[in-house]
Design an enzyme around this catalytic site. Sequence first.
Site, PDB file in Angstrom:
ATOM      1  CE  LYS A  69      -4.315  -1.867   1.567  1.00  0.00           C
ATOM      2  NZ  LYS A  69      -4.798  -2.443   2.834  1.00  0.00           N
ATOM      3  CE  LYS A 110      -8.711 -12.831  -7.409  1.00  0.00           C
ATOM      4  NZ  LYS A 110      -8.545 -13.131  -6.034  1.00  0.00           N
ATOM      5  CE  LYS A 163     -16.411  -3.047  -7.007  1.00  0.00           C
ATOM      6  NZ  LYS A 163     -17.003  -2.085  -6.150  1.00  0.00           N
TER       7      LYS A 163
END
Length: 331
Positions: free
Chosen positions: A111, A194, A197
Amino acid sequence: MEIVVSGIRPTGYLHLGNYFGAIQNFLKMQDENNCFFFIADYHSLTTHPTPADLHGNVKQVLVEYLASGIDPEKVTLYIQSDLPETAELYLLLNMNAYMGELERVTTFKEKARKQPDNINAGLLTYPCLMAADIIIHKAHKVPVGKDQEQHLEMTRTFARRFNRMYNVELFPEPQAFNFGQELIKIPGLDGSGKMGKSEGEGNAIFLAEEPKSIRKKVMRAVTDTGPTSPNSPKSEPVENLFSLLRIVSTPDTVQYFEDQYNSMQIRYGDLKKQLAEDIISFTAPLRERIIEISADDAYLSKVVKIGADKARESAAKTVKDAREIIGFRKF
Ligand code: TRP
């Protein structure tokens, strides 16, 4: 009965991958365990959402879990920020968590790389908040994906550290929930990997998606130039469409297109049309319930209130004990 805790990130619209993944696991767990499922809205503040986005995403996830069959009478379903006891336990855990171990966490490093202008303290102490979520209910089991295993390991470390420090057995060390069988993987429409979003526009089909939009996305799904010889193996994009077909269509339909493929007569346009219609039939009842629940503010506010009350019963006791143990005592 085992105590299970799981946090759901408020990401807004859920897709078929979420439905066949996390949601199916939750449905299995809710009958056999004492489950605490909550929407992790404190956690989502690390990315600084607008108030409207935050609220909208929390509502959407709540509505869609309810529409999918998560039963608030079987589980304790609550919003994390309705339980400020979590924030207090988080503060207490922060005092015994070390910079070094927090900086080594993979998700923190990732992050920090992704949002270099917003490496805030909440990001660094994310594992402390997650540990607080879990041990506040003295959980035995936590259903986690691979990416969360390190956080669960840290939860055990923090629980053990507290117990040792004060020579008590307040917090059990939670273990990963093991599901008997492997989950079915839901591929996306972009020809690889897969459903997700973040994989790009058009890759995921949402539970609340309108038929028109479903047709459009499926018709644009990636394929190839067709089979090159009878019974040839399928390319990944085509195999992905067959995988989706196996989930939403009848065995007869699947067999028909398998035969068409193997005899090299297949027209991907026909396959996609059928797939789109079967996805629409599959999601239609879900979508209907989503619309219905979403409009029922009275029901939602009741669900959330009951959840918060039940969660508080369990959490308040733990925090009271922790305070006492630490030495916050009454005069
Ligand atoms: N970190 C989890 C995720 O990203 C969400 C989460 C927050 C969670 N608190 C939790 C999961 C407690 C399980 C238990 O998906």
